[in-house]
Design a protein around this motif. Structure first.
Motif, mmCIF file in Angstrom:
data_model
loop_
_atom_site.group_PDB
_atom_site.id
_atom_site.type_symbol
_atom_site.label_atom_id
_atom_site.label_comp_id
_atom_site.label_asym_id
_atom_site.label_seq_id
_atom_site.Cartn_x
_atom_site.Cartn_y
_atom_site.Cartn_z
ATOM 1 N N GLU A 259 0.659 -1.358 0.071
ATOM 2 C CA GLU A 259 -0.002 0.013 -0.102
ATOM 3 C C GLU A 259 1.048 1.239 -0.046
ATOM 4 N N GLY A 260 2.093 1.053 -0.547
ATOM 5 C CA GLY A 260 2.939 2.327 -0.535
ATOM 6 C C GLY A 260 2.662 3.129 -1.657
ATOM 7 N N VAL A 261 3.095 4.433 -1.562
ATOM 8 C CA VAL A 261 2.822 5.314 -2.729
ATOM 9 C C VAL A 261 4.361 5.985 -3.114
ATOM 10 N N TYR A 262 4.719 5.629 -4.350
ATOM 11 C CA TYR A 262 6.033 5.906 -4.817
ATOM 12 C C TYR A 262 6.064 6.810 -6.047
ATOM 13 N N LEU A 263 6.986 7.880 -5.829
ATOM 14 C CA LEU A 263 6.816 8.648 -7.323
ATOM 15 C C LEU A 263 8.267 8.470 -7.968
ATOM 16 N N GLY A 332 1.326 18.205 -4.274
ATOM 17 C CA GLY A 332 0.184 18.529 -3.675
ATOM 18 C C GLY A 332 -0.923 17.669 -4.213
ATOM 19 N N GLU A 333 -0.881 17.556 -5.460
ATOM 20 C CA GLU A 333 -1.968 16.400 -6.171
ATOM 21 C C GLU A 333 -1.799 15.092 -5.699
ATOM 22 N N ILE A 334 -0.654 14.577 -5.655
ATOM 23 C CA ILE A 334 -0.273 13.261 -5.081
ATOM 24 C C ILE A 334 -1.175 13.089 -3.576
ATOM 25 N N LEU A 335 -0.827 14.233 -2.963
ATOM 26 C CA LEU A 335 -1.109 14.108 -1.501
ATOM 27 C C LEU A 335 -2.736 14.058 -1.256
ATOM 28 N N ARG A 336 -3.193 14.989 -2.318
ATOM 29 C CA ARG A 336 -4.730 14.932 -2.223
ATOM 30 C C ARG A 336 -5.448 13.695 -2.731
ATOM 31 N N ASP A 337 -4.649 13.180 -3.862
ATOM 32 C CA ASP A 337 -5.297 11.852 -4.345
ATOM 33 C C ASP A 337 -5.233 10.718 -3.474
ATOM 34 N N TYR A 338 -3.799 10.443 -2.881
ATOM 35 C CA TYR A 338 -3.612 9.085 -2.211
ATOM 36 C C TYR A 338 -3.251 9.414 -0.765
ATOM 37 N N GLY A 339 -3.257 10.591 -0.317
ATOM 38 C CA GLY A 339 -3.135 11.117 1.131
ATOM 39 C C GLY A 339 -1.453 10.837 1.610
ATOM 40 N N LYS A 340 -0.677 10.474 0.723
ATOM 41 C CA LYS A 340 0.686 9.996 1.487
ATOM 42 C C LYS A 340 1.582 9.982 0.179
ATOM 43 N N ALA A 381 9.943 20.427 -2.522
ATOM 44 C CA ALA A 381 8.199 20.146 -2.035
ATOM 45 C C ALA A 381 7.900 19.081 -1.205
ATOM 46 N N THR A 382 8.697 18.218 -0.651
ATOM 47 C CA THR A 382 8.658 17.138 0.196
ATOM 48 C C THR A 382 9.181 17.203 1.459
ATOM 49 N N LYS A 383 9.857 18.390 1.557
ATOM 50 C CA LYS A 383 10.546 18.441 2.920
ATOM 51 C C LYS A 383 10.086 17.919 4.132
ATOM 52 N N GLU A 384 8.675 18.335 4.226
ATOM 53 C CA GLU A 384 7.879 18.177 5.296
ATOM 54 C C GLU A 384 7.347 16.937 5.492
ATOM 55 N N LEU A 385 7.214 15.860 4.435
ATOM 56 C CA LEU A 385 6.860 14.513 4.494
ATOM 57 C C LEU A 385 7.737 13.735 5.125
ATOM 58 N N PRO A 386 7.131 12.652 5.600
ATOM 59 C CA PRO A 386 7.877 11.463 6.528
ATOM 60 C C PRO A 386 8.071 10.365 5.401
#
Length: 573
Positions: A259-263, A332-340, A381-386
């Protein structure tokens, strides 16, 4: 068609000056046929009006290597192993017995070193010519681009002058903060040196509180050094070396999770698809966001559909990560669509091969953009994401330079430096997720490739072969699990790889005076070496030194197992 190596010429005639654009008229010499063991050709170099400027008669070619394998299908060994190294700064003194090589010019470029006055640098101590770059851009990517522009133009101007004597170019960069990223210029310097042997480049990393008198002393003492990257910390000198990492696989954890989300930037490239397949193979219900600058071709659209048909969520986003606003909108779109977002694989890259004297600033900036601007944009753009990880796809070119790819080598060297910088921010909780920059070699599938003949010659000379996908995937697992900021990986015959790297390392610690003496006369060193070893070893040492002198290459680069004809010698020479 076999690779042919020229080794002799009967006659050379020069009728006029060559121009930047030339035509070539080549034909077999009288009595020579294409199927002959040794092929002779006559070649005319003509200007755009058809006037012959240079004529070569009887230029002799032979196959670069004979196939000594009785089974043509078994070109490569059955057992190949991977080899992983990490860069390590080790205390290293300058060889005080050495002397300056007598440079005709000594240029010093100060990048981000703001503590020195123009009155000091104008004194030109020891004949040094200082250039202090003005870098006022607030963003590190913009500053690096501006710095790269100026250094590139200086080097291009130098090479255009075609210097006939040695020129020393020392680039000095700070060791603190984001200014340390200027160390990425080393890729440019090493590539320039490969393109012009009389240009010697060094990157010297210093504390910012150093005094001008101390700077001058450091620059002067390193005139006799052969190291390309040097660091001083609290007055102590360090040289960069490479340590082999433990090759034992053990229980290396798979970095992907269910269930991971990867770019994956550059996600529709060869390596992008390889790692996309692996993520989907190792996990359940994962989401892959593949990112690229261009619209999808029918073939790539089909490949993405195949990934989706396997039961995964795979989407493609046409975004240029070198564009700041577009990158922030993407995250921002990834976080809206997939939550993480759990991890990033940054594999975007552009190649514009050209020698420095012909390369334009626009070409260089286009190559730098995805790996410099794109990397900084993704990180900001991702500096605050875990994040769990941030993986950067670098290249061997960043380590050794690459003729014709100076901008590509520099862009990858920037990423290498950025991995260390970003990991330092993790310690203070300004970033999350370990950063790894991995130096990839050529790959069999995906990534940069070479033709079969080049791959065969690389294996025979260095023991290195193009990397298999399974090896590359395993290497990424191991590299990430090691906790290192930067690793280099190769695949091939480990014994030959180690022998080659050892000989190269030995070359690096020989003082420049010894190298100069070898080029002028190898007799003294031969007499010293011949006091040890058996007769075969003595002959091999003498031959290597003689070939080194004749061909003007380092003796460590000479493989005694190759046929003489591969170095251009025939039975007479």
């Amino acid at each position: 068609m076999p690779l042919m190596l020229p080794f002799a010429v009967e006659e050379l005639e020069v009728f006029g000056k060559c121009t930047s654009g030339m035509w070539v008229y080549a034909r077999n010499s009288t009595g020579s046929r294409s199927g002959d063991k040794i092929v002779k050709r006559d070649i005319d170099l003509c200007d755009e009006h058809g006037r012959v400027c240079v004529r070569l008669k009887g230029l002799s070619f032979r196959e670069a290597e004979a196939d000594r394998n009785p089974n043509p299908g078994a070109t490569f060994p059955e057992t190949l192993e991977s080899f992983m190294l990490e860069p390590v700064w080790k205390p290293q003194a300058v060889h005080t017995e050495g002397e300056s090589l007598g440079y005709a010019r000594h240029l010093v470029i100060l990048c981000g070193m703001t503590g020195f006055s123009s009155r000091d640098t104008a004194k030109r101590p020891g004949g040094m010519q200082f250039v202090q770059l003005e870098l006022s851009q607030p963003d590190i990517a913009e500053r690096f681009h501006a710095c790269a522009d100026q250094v590139f133009e200086m080097i291009r101007d130098l090479l255009t002058e075609k210097p006939q004597e040695r020129v020393l170019l020392q680039v000095v960069v700070p060791s603190q903060g984001d200014q340390q990223l200027f160390a990425g210029l080393t890729g440019l310097l090493q590539s320039a040196e490969l393109e012009h042997a009389r240009l010697i480049g060094q990157t010297i990393i210093l504390d910012t509180d150093i005094k001008f008198e101390e700077l001058v002393a450091i620059l002067e003492e390193n005139k006799i050094s052969r190291e390309k990257r040097i660091r001083y910390q609290k007055g102590q000198r360090f040289g960069l070396s490479w340590n082999e990492l433990d090759a034992k696989e053990g229980d290396v954890p798979v970095p992907w999770k269910d269930e991971g989300v990867y770019l994956i930037s550059g996600g529709t490239g060869g390596l992008g698809f390889i790692f996309a397949h692996d993520i989907l193979r190792q996990t359940k219900r994962s989401t892959l966001v593949l990112v690229g600058r261009s619209a999808l071709s029918p073939d790539k659209r089909t490949r993405i559909q195949e990934l989706s048909d396997a039961g995964a969520k795979v989407v493609y986003k046409q975004v240029d990560v070198a564009m700041e606003d577009a990158t922030h909108a993407l995250i921002g779109e990834i976080l809206r669509d997939y939550g993480k977002l759990d991890g990033i694989l940054h594999s975007a890259g552009v190649i514009k091969d050209n020698y420095l004297v012909n390369k334009t600033t626009e070409e260089m900036q286009e190559v730098l953009a995805p790996k410099v601007r794109g990397l900084v944009n993704l990180d900001e753009a991702t500096k605050e994401l875990p994040l769990d990880f941030f993986i950067l796809f670098s290249s061997l070119a960043s380590t050794a330079g690459s003729a014709g790819q100076a901008d590509y080598a520099m862009a990858n060297a920037f990423m290498d430096a950025y991995a260390t910088y970003r990991n330092s921010l993790i310690k203070t909780l300004y970033r999350h997720g370990h950063t790894l920059s991995i130096h990839w070699p050529y790959w069999k599938e995906g990534g940069m490739k070479v033709d079969a003949e080049t791959e065969k010659m690389t294996l025979q000379k260095y023991g290195i072969t193009a990397m298999q996908a399974s090896t590359g995937i395993s290497a990424l697992y191991r590299g990430l699990a090691s906790g290192k900021s930067e690793v280099l990986v190769m695949e091939g015959e480990l014994t030959r790889i180690r022998q080659h790297l050892l000989s190269e390392a030995m070359e690096q610690v020989i003082p420049p005076t010894a190298v100069s003496e070898i080029k002028e006369s190898s007799s003294t060193l031969v007499e010293t070496e011949l006091d040890t070893g058996n007769l075969t070893d003595k002959v091999l040492i003498a031959l290597k030194l003689e070939v080194s002198k004749l061909l003007k290459i380092q003796s460590g680069a000479i493989d005694v197992d190759l046929e003489f004809n591969q170095y251009g010698f025939d039975s007479i020479t």
